[in-house]
Motif scaffolding. Sequence first.
Motif, short mmCIF file in Angstrom:
data_model
loop_
_atom_site.label_atom_id
_atom_site.label_comp_id
_atom_site.label_asym_id
_atom_site.label_seq_id
_atom_site.Cartn_x
_atom_site.Cartn_y
_atom_site.Cartn_z
N ALA A 283 64.45 -18.69 0.71
CA ALA A 283 64.06 -17.33 0.36
C ALA A 283 62.74 -16.94 1.02
CB ALA A 283 63.96 -17.19 -1.16
N LEU A 284 61.79 -17.87 1.10
CA LEU A 284 60.51 -17.58 1.72
C LEU A 284 60.67 -17.37 3.22
CD1 LEU A 284 57.44 -17.31 1.59
CD2 LEU A 284 57.27 -19.81 1.79
N VAL A 285 61.47 -18.20 3.86
CA VAL A 285 61.71 -18.06 5.30
C VAL A 285 62.38 -16.72 5.59
CG1 VAL A 285 62.98 -18.98 7.28
CG2 VAL A 285 61.81 -20.54 5.70
N GLU A 286 63.35 -16.33 4.75
CA GLU A 286 64.04 -15.06 4.94
C GLU A 286 63.12 -13.88 4.69
OE1 GLU A 286 67.34 -15.40 2.33
OE2 GLU A 286 68.59 -16.54 3.75
N LEU A 287 62.24 -13.99 3.68
CA LEU A 287 61.29 -12.92 3.38
C LEU A 287 60.35 -12.69 4.57
CD1 LEU A 287 59.81 -10.93 1.48
CD2 LEU A 287 58.45 -12.89 0.67
N ARG A 288 59.84 -13.77 5.13
CA ARG A 288 58.94 -13.63 6.27
C ARG A 288 59.67 -13.05 7.49
NH1 ARG A 288 57.23 -16.15 10.89
NH2 ARG A 288 55.04 -15.72 11.41
N ALA A 289 60.92 -13.47 7.69
CA ALA A 289 61.70 -12.94 8.82
C ALA A 289 61.90 -11.44 8.68
CB ALA A 289 63.04 -13.67 8.91
N ALA A 290 62.15 -10.98 7.45
CA ALA A 290 62.34 -9.54 7.23
C ALA A 290 61.04 -8.77 7.47
CB ALA A 290 62.83 -9.30 5.80
N LEU A 291 59.91 -9.34 7.01
CA LEU A 291 58.62 -8.69 7.24
C LEU A 291 58.27 -8.65 8.72
CD1 LEU A 291 56.53 -10.23 4.30
CD2 LEU A 291 57.40 -7.90 4.47
N LYS A 292 58.59 -9.72 9.41
CA LYS A 292 58.30 -9.79 10.85
C LYS A 292 59.12 -8.77 11.64
CE LYS A 292 57.77 -13.13 14.61
NZ LYS A 292 56.33 -12.86 14.78
N LYS A 293 60.34 -8.55 11.19
CA LYS A 293 61.20 -7.57 11.85
C LYS A 293 60.64 -6.16 11.68
CE LYS A 293 66.02 -6.05 12.19
NZ LYS A 293 67.40 -6.25 11.66
N ASP A 295 57.38 -5.44 10.94
CA ASP A 295 56.03 -5.33 11.52
C ASP A 295 55.71 -6.64 12.24
OD1 ASP A 295 53.46 -4.79 12.22
OD2 ASP A 295 52.70 -4.53 10.17
N PRO A 296 56.15 -6.78 13.47
CA PRO A 296 56.04 -8.06 14.19
C PRO A 296 54.60 -8.49 14.48
CG PRO A 296 56.83 -6.33 15.66
CD PRO A 296 56.83 -5.75 14.29
N HIS A 297 53.65 -7.58 14.42
CA HIS A 297 52.28 -7.92 14.81
C HIS A 297 51.36 -8.25 13.64
CE1 HIS A 297 53.34 -6.76 18.86
NE2 HIS A 297 53.68 -5.53 18.45
N HIS A 298 51.78 -8.01 12.43
CA HIS A 298 50.90 -8.22 11.28
C HIS A 298 51.59 -9.01 10.17
CE1 HIS A 298 49.30 -4.61 13.35
NE2 HIS A 298 48.14 -5.15 13.07
N THR A 299 52.46 -9.92 10.54
CA THR A 299 53.17 -10.71 9.53
C THR A 299 52.47 -12.05 9.33
OG1 THR A 299 55.26 -9.69 10.20
CG2 THR A 299 55.37 -11.72 8.89
N PRO A 300 52.08 -12.37 8.09
CA PRO A 300 51.41 -13.65 7.85
C PRO A 300 52.34 -14.83 8.15
CG PRO A 300 51.14 -12.14 6.00
CD PRO A 300 52.17 -11.55 6.89
N GLY A 301 51.74 -15.96 8.49
CA GLY A 301 52.51 -17.18 8.69
C GLY A 301 52.93 -17.77 7.37
N LEU A 302 53.86 -18.71 7.41
CA LEU A 302 54.34 -19.34 6.18
C LEU A 302 53.22 -20.04 5.43
CD1 LEU A 302 57.73 -20.84 7.43
CD2 LEU A 302 57.42 -18.91 5.86
N LEU A 303 52.28 -20.63 6.17
CA LEU A 303 51.17 -21.33 5.52
C LEU A 303 50.32 -20.37 4.69
CD1 LEU A 303 49.77 -24.07 5.18
CD2 LEU A 303 48.27 -23.44 7.10
N ALA A 304 50.16 -19.14 5.16
CA ALA A 304 49.37 -18.16 4.42
C ALA A 304 50.05 -17.80 3.09
CB ALA A 304 49.16 -16.91 5.27
N PHE A 305 51.38 -17.67 3.12
CA PHE A 305 52.10 -17.40 1.87
C PHE A 305 51.94 -18.56 0.90
CE2 PHE A 305 54.55 -14.41 4.58
CZ PHE A 305 54.45 -13.28 3.79
N ILE A 306 52.08 -19.78 1.40
CA ILE A 306 51.94 -20.95 0.53
C ILE A 306 50.52 -21.03 -0.01
CG2 ILE A 306 52.06 -23.47 0.44
CD1 ILE A 306 54.27 -23.32 2.56
N ALA A 307 49.54 -20.69 0.84
CA ALA A 307 48.14 -20.68 0.39
C ALA A 307 47.96 -19.68 -0.76
CB ALA A 307 47.22 -20.33 1.55
N ARG A 308 48.65 -18.55 -0.67
CA ARG A 308 48.58 -17.54 -1.74
C ARG A 308 49.14 -18.10 -3.04
NH1 ARG A 308 46.69 -14.53 -4.58
NH2 ARG A 308 46.92 -12.29 -4.82
N PHE A 309 50.23 -18.85 -2.93
CA PHE A 309 50.82 -19.45 -4.13
C PHE A 309 49.90 -20.54 -4.71
CE2 PHE A 309 55.03 -18.55 -1.76
CZ PHE A 309 54.97 -17.22 -2.13
N VAL A 310 49.22 -21.27 -3.82
CA VAL A 310 48.32 -22.34 -4.27
C VAL A 310 47.15 -21.76 -5.05
CG1 VAL A 310 46.65 -24.06 -3.46
CG2 VAL A 310 48.95 -24.00 -2.48
#
Length: 482
Positions: A283-293, A295-310
């Motif tokens: 679900a996280l990988v798919e969410l980031r792929a949708a955001l990247k589609k 806005d390809p230039h301002h999409t956070p990396g997966l590590l940033a999302f995990i950092a937010r959860f941490v």
Amino acid sequence: MSEPKVFLLPDLGEGLTEAELVSWLVAVGDEIRVDQPIAEVETAKSMVEVPSPYAGTVAVLHGEPGQTLDVGKPLISVTPVGAVAAPAKAPEVAETAEDAAAAVYREEEKAGSGNVLIGYGTPGGHGVARRTRPRKSSAAPVVAEPVAQVSAAEKAADDLVLMRTRVPGKLGAVISPLVRRMARDHGVDLGDLQGSGASGLIMRRDVEAVIKPSVAGRAAVAPVETPAAAAVAGTGDTDARTGLGITGRTAVRGVRKAVAANMTRSRSEIPEATVWVDVDATALVELRAALKKADPHHTPGLLAFIARFVTAGLRKFPELNSRLVTTEDTTGGASQEIVVFDGVNLGFAAQTDRGLMVPSVRNADKLSARGLDAEIRRLTAVVRDGKATPAELGSGTFTLNNYGIFGVDGSAAIINHPEVGILGVGRIIDKPWVVNGELAVRKVTELTLTFDHRVCDGGTAGGFLRFVADAIENPGSVLADM
């Protein structure tokens, strides 16, 4: 004729006591300005340009590139502006130079610019050196060997610094942290020592006088060669213990030395435990792929999302965002307390040419995923350039380690002392996974939490790990609640 002013290597902060001289930015005979960078040194933390507190003509360079210099030892001698240069001679250096460095440096600030930031230079003053005589390409820097003798000014500065720390009690006075650490590392009881400093203050030389005879005595009664000693004592290019050829020798210093010391301390002091869990990150990988589609230039990396959860998890389980502090009383006793922080400075492991570095995102709990991504990218670039400050490298309260970039699934990491927890994230790969009772191929990763069992139990650690895992599996709902 005027005596040159001797500038000592300043306190570099964060308990650093030495630095490797990388290169000189000036040469003997150059005219320099106040605050002009004079040398580039590498500490265990970062690369640092050291500014001069004096203006004048460079008289002596006290060291050669590649040499390790101690804090408080001479770095450069400068003949003041308008003075006639006297023949260069070796400066007098206090035996307790490390203990007096901070006070001596403050006096030098008064004589110079007055705005030198310890270890990290000052704004402006980046003038280009003007030469008063041509440099000979074959000429080597003038290097002076310091004489181990106490000058009156340095002794007064040493006594002033230590006198300010006097407290009643068993020791009669609080000696410097460096002396305390030296005594602790060598098992010296400071309560049995009579200090040679003013008012009975215990100096470094007093501790060394106890250490050196004991070391010599052990060597005399224990001549048996250990395997490690045999390896070092190997003659030529052959190791004496194994009989194998030696292809190279690398001194343990700088970042590697700091990492080794910190990891050793962590393992020796922290009773750690490890818990782990496999997580469906589809679900996280798919969410980031949708955001990247979108806005390809301002999409956070997966590590940033995990950092937010941490950071959200640490707010819910603050015990893991703490530090265990040991304090001493005047009778020599010790007590411990768990200090919980108001806010999260999230460290993350970054591999660089200088070794593994752990910069920290300050107040990470106040940043969005985009803000975290931007700061992670900035800090990664800074540490790889060797320009991170001690504050950026030493202020973390919890560490996130993405070792999945190395193609591994899991690791029982060593806690970054003095923190109490580290969360590792493995690679995200396709694996068979049961979804609604049916087998499916999903994006799966492994989370591994190593924690200090003194500050919390398995219930807290497991609760935190499960919170982060659930957030990865259901990122939309978690992000909506943040």
